[in-house]
Design a protein around this motif. Structure first.
Motif, PDB file in Angstrom:
ATOM      1  N   SER A 123       0.831  -1.210   0.000  1.00  0.00           N
ATOM      2  CA  SER A 123       0.000   0.000   0.000  1.00  0.00           C
ATOM      3  C   SER A 123       0.862   1.256   0.000  1.00  0.00           C
ATOM      4  O   SER A 123       0.551   2.240  -0.692  1.00  0.00           O
ATOM      5  N   LYS A 124       1.960   1.232   0.752  1.00  0.00           N
ATOM      6  CA  LYS A 124       2.855   2.389   0.805  1.00  0.00           C
ATOM      7  C   LYS A 124       3.508   2.623  -0.553  1.00  0.00           C
ATOM      8  O   LYS A 124       3.626   3.771  -1.016  1.00  0.00           O
ATOM      9  N   LEU A 125       3.929   1.539  -1.216  1.00  0.00           N
ATOM     10  CA  LEU A 125       4.510   1.671  -2.553  1.00  0.00           C
ATOM     11  C   LEU A 125       3.492   2.258  -3.530  1.00  0.00           C
ATOM     12  O   LEU A 125       3.832   3.103  -4.371  1.00  0.00           O
ATOM     13  N   LEU A 126       2.250   1.811  -3.420  1.00  0.00           N
ATOM     14  CA  LEU A 126       1.197   2.334  -4.283  1.00  0.00           C
ATOM     15  C   LEU A 126       0.946   3.816  -4.010  1.00  0.00           C
ATOM     16  O   LEU A 126       0.760   4.606  -4.940  1.00  0.00           O
ATOM     17  N   SER A 146      10.325   2.770 -11.014  1.00  0.00           N
ATOM     18  CA  SER A 146      10.923   2.111  -9.848  1.00  0.00           C
ATOM     19  C   SER A 146       9.846   1.590  -8.898  1.00  0.00           C
ATOM     20  O   SER A 146       9.910   0.448  -8.426  1.00  0.00           O
ATOM     21  N   TYR A 147       8.855   2.436  -8.604  1.00  0.00           N
ATOM     22  CA  TYR A 147       7.787   2.013  -7.699  1.00  0.00           C
ATOM     23  C   TYR A 147       6.972   0.874  -8.309  1.00  0.00           C
ATOM     24  O   TYR A 147       6.601  -0.069  -7.602  1.00  0.00           O
ATOM     25  N   LEU A 148       6.694   0.951  -9.601  1.00  0.00           N
ATOM     26  CA  LEU A 148       5.899  -0.101 -10.237  1.00  0.00           C
ATOM     27  C   LEU A 148       6.632  -1.436 -10.203  1.00  0.00           C
ATOM     28  O   LEU A 148       6.036  -2.476  -9.915  1.00  0.00           O
ATOM     29  N   LEU A 149       7.939  -1.427 -10.476  1.00  0.00           N
ATOM     30  CA  LEU A 149       8.725  -2.660 -10.401  1.00  0.00           C
ATOM     31  C   LEU A 149       8.730  -3.217  -8.979  1.00  0.00           C
ATOM     32  O   LEU A 149       8.621  -4.439  -8.775  1.00  0.00           O
ATOM     33  N   ALA A 150       8.851  -2.339  -7.998  1.00  0.00           N
ATOM     34  CA  ALA A 150       8.828  -2.779  -6.606  1.00  0.00           C
ATOM     35  C   ALA A 150       7.466  -3.369  -6.241  1.00  0.00           C
ATOM     36  O   ALA A 150       7.375  -4.378  -5.519  1.00  0.00           O
ATOM     37  N   ILE A 151       6.390  -2.763  -6.745  1.00  0.00           N
ATOM     38  CA  ILE A 151       5.037  -3.261  -6.489  1.00  0.00           C
ATOM     39  C   ILE A 151       4.858  -4.646  -7.096  1.00  0.00           C
ATOM     40  O   ILE A 151       4.373  -5.583  -6.440  1.00  0.00           O
TER      41      ILE A 151
END
Length: 264
Positions: A123-126, A146-151
């Motif tokens: 949720s935090k990444l989103l 970067s965030y999408l890959l981490a998600i």
């Protein structure tokens, strides 16, 4: 009705990864409905509160908090969130020439409903992705990538062949997370939460931290702060009233941890 510009969702890119649209839908006292068909984009739908239905291969399937739906390009997508409870869900539409390889390597290449529970880390990444996408600071596209890959990686880790016992544990912990949010207005002890899972306090705390990524104590505090943020945004209550309603009776302490959470 959940309104979304279809040209935003359908926009095709020559980049290796591109976020078409993303956001968080919070619905209370209203019904949310989305019906769309995208030839080009992948679509993540992560429900963190409430209940509803999604259409999968022509079949209407019930979903609830903790469920994540992953649609592939070319698949019809439709879902409804209902007014009986507060509903909250995240959505991300994305595409790009390397997405097929990434999705396949992470074993997400199927239109499937996954139960990942109430996962604060995801949720935090989103939230971070949505903020970057909306604010559009310099080089925001790279931060979005970067965030999408981490998600995607976090989702894959949460669904990679979980043992049956572990899946049952996730279900129990998801119910505990829901219970915490429903009882933000009072002190909830670790012992009380452990009893809900029929576990000792030490075993419960270890399992909770392993699945959610933070301790029960930290989660309770975050739940109170998130509830307070919603009240600040959607009510006319004073800071004092809000701090009381989320079980933080010392207004100075509430203000201090609220400011601290806002700058993290």
């Amino acid at each position: 009705v959940i309104k979304m510009k279809n040209n935003d969702v359908e926009s095709l890119t020559d980049k290796y990864m591109y976020v078409n649209a993303c956001g968080c839908q919070a619905l209370e006292g209203t019904e949310g409905h989305l019906k769309t068909h995208s030839w080009f984009t992948y679509h993540i739908l992560y429900i963190t509160e409430g209940t509803g239905y999604v259409t999968i291969d022509g079949k209407r399937v019930s979903v609830s908090a903790g469920n994540l739906v992953f649609y592939l390009p070319g698949q019809y997508r439709e879902y409804d969130l209902y007014r009986n409870t507060l509903s909250r869900s995240y959505y991300v539409f994305f595409n790009g020439y390397d997405c097929e390889n990434i999705v396949r390597n992470l074993k997400l290449d199927g239109c499937t409903i996954f139960n990942i529970g109430i996962n604060l880390a995801i949720s935090k990444l989103l939230d971070n992705l949505i903020n970057e996408f909306n604010v559009k600071n310099e080089h925001y596209e790279y931060m979005c990538h970067s965030y999408l890959l981490a998600i995607l990686t976090s989702i894959a880790r949460n669904i990679s062949d979980p043992p049956r016992v572990y899946s049952e544990s996730r279900k129990r912990i998801s119910e505990v997370c829901k219970y915490i949010y429903e009882n933000c207005n009072r002190i909830v002890s670790i012992g009380e939460l452990a009893q809900l899972c029929h576990l000792s306090e030490s075993r419960f705390s270890h399992l909770f931290s392993e699945i959610i990524g933070t301790s029960p104590k930290n989660y309770i505090l975050r739940a109170r702060i998130e509830t307070a943020k919603e009240m600040l945004a959607n009510t006319t209550f004073s800071i004092g009233q809000i701090s009381e309603s989320v079980g933080l009776h010392d207004q100075n302490y509430f203000s201090r941890i609220f400011r601290k959470s806002s700058i993290q």
